[in-house]
Motif scaffolding. Structure first.
Motif: not given
Length: 379
Positions: A284-306
């Motif tokens: 509902g907000n015509d979003i064109e891009l998402i900017v996200t992040g977290e402290g560290q990208l590792d093997s757990q990131t793809e398993n339900g992390k933000v």
């Protein structure tokens, strides 16, 4: 152009809101006319309460309760801005960080203090709960929480059992005739991203007992106690939690609440996303891009992390995502398949971890500026 800013916290450095503000500052340095929408996120673990309060303009309530060893402390829980949901983090009252390492003792440690928080919320009108697990000092299968809500656990002589994981072995009867008024009308969802069962080698005691201070002998006895508790729950409520996936989370709290409160185990990120209506935000907000992040990208990131969660959700609406992280330990192609187009570390020159933590907000802002300049040039 509209950009959704939805990061996790950078643990030990910045809250999810502070990360969001730093990202927004970097975007505005490029073009102040870009519309930004900040929705700080969490994955159901540490920081979930803060993120959801910030995103919904909710509030915190402070309650006098007890830590895992029964000592009086003050702890907080959150209420979302629409007063619809109470967010209770197990670690707020019953956390490992409240106990000195030499004092850790899962044989007697209790989650009763968390039960006091839940009871306070019920008595103040809350009917919907999100219980965030992680960091518990107890291995009591949720015994303490349930006692705090009015359940009475009796031994074969009809006497009330004590607190702690080993007390579970003495339970002969669960008496729920004096539970807190309104409890049966409440809905409990548990943010749970582990798959450990309640008992046996991959269960609560064997896997999580050591970090709570349990010796090998104590671990075996705690596992026997949890198994007995599961037997009693099955007899009383006809719910089998022994091998239930995820029931072993937080010293068996997940299993105990599923058995006695009919709680539902859910992905932490999915719970947060649902509560914050992220699908509605994206549609509902015509979003064109998402900017996200977290402290560290590792093997757990793809398993339900933000990062994984918001990227996957954005991809459903054909909105690409870019991630900012403190460090990149590993990255898999699956994240790109989910809709992530690039990952950037905020570290822009050689520096120590302490330096990057101390200067995280400025580093995030500077890197965001460069990312947005590049993104606009290519679009």
């Amino acid at each position: 152009m509209s950009i959704l800013i939805s990061p996790d916290s950078f643990k030990g450095s910045l809250s999810a809101l502070e990360v969001s503000q730093a990202i927004e500052k970097g975007i505005q340095m490029v073009n102040p006319d870009i519309t930004t929408l900040k929705v700080p996120l969490a994955d159901g673990g540490e920081g979930t309460k803060e993120a959801m309060i910030e995103a919904t303009e909710g509030k915190k309530l402070t309650v006098e309760t007890t830590d895992a060893l029964g000592r009086t402390i003050n702890a907080q829980y959150g209420i979302t801005g629409n007063n619809n949901t109470a967010i209770v983090e197990l670690a707020a009252a019953s956390g490992l960080d409240k106990i000195e390492e030499n004092d850790l003792n899962p044989s007697i440690a209790s989650t009763f203090g968390t039960g006091v928080l839940i009871r306070h919320a019920i008595e103040n009108g809350s009917k919907r709960f999100i219980i965030c697990l992680g960091g518990s000092a107890a291995n009591d299968g949720g015994l303490g929480i349930l006692k705090g809500l009015g359940f009475r656990f009796k031994d074969k002589h009809g006497l009330l059992v004590d607190e702690g994981g080993l007390s579970l072995m003495k339970i002969a009867e669960i008496d729920d005739s004096q539970i807190v008024k309104g409890l049966n009308e409440c809905e409990f969802k548990i943010a749970c991203d582990v798959t450990n069962p309640f008992v046996e080698e991959k269960g609560a005691s064997h896997v999580f007992g050591p970090q709570k201070g349990a010796s090998t002998t104590v671990i075996k006895n705690l596992d026997k106690s949890l198994n007995h508790f599961a037997d009693v729950i099955e007899e009383k409520y006809e719910v089998k939690i022994h091998n239930m996936e995820g029931a072993g989370a937080a010293g068996g709290v997940a299993g105990g609440l599923c058995g006695c409160l009919k709680a539902e185990l859910c992905s932490g990120f999915d719970l947060v996303a649902s509560t914050l209506n992220l699908k509605k935000v994206l549609s509902g907000n015509d979003i064109e891009l998402i900017v996200t992040g977290e402290g560290q990208l590792d093997s757990q990131t793809e398993n339900g992390k933000v990062i994984s969660g918001i990227t996957t959700l954005g991809n459903q609406f054909e909105v690409p995502s870019i991630a900012l992280v403190g460090g990149i330990q590993s990255i898999t192609n699956s994240l790109y398949d989910q809709g992530l187009i690039a990952v950037f570390s905020i570290v822009n020159k050689p520096m120590s971890l302490s330096q990057s933590i101390a200067n995280a907000a400025d580093l995030i802002t500077k890197q965001t500026e460069q990312i947005i300049r590049l993104y606009l040039a290519k679009n």
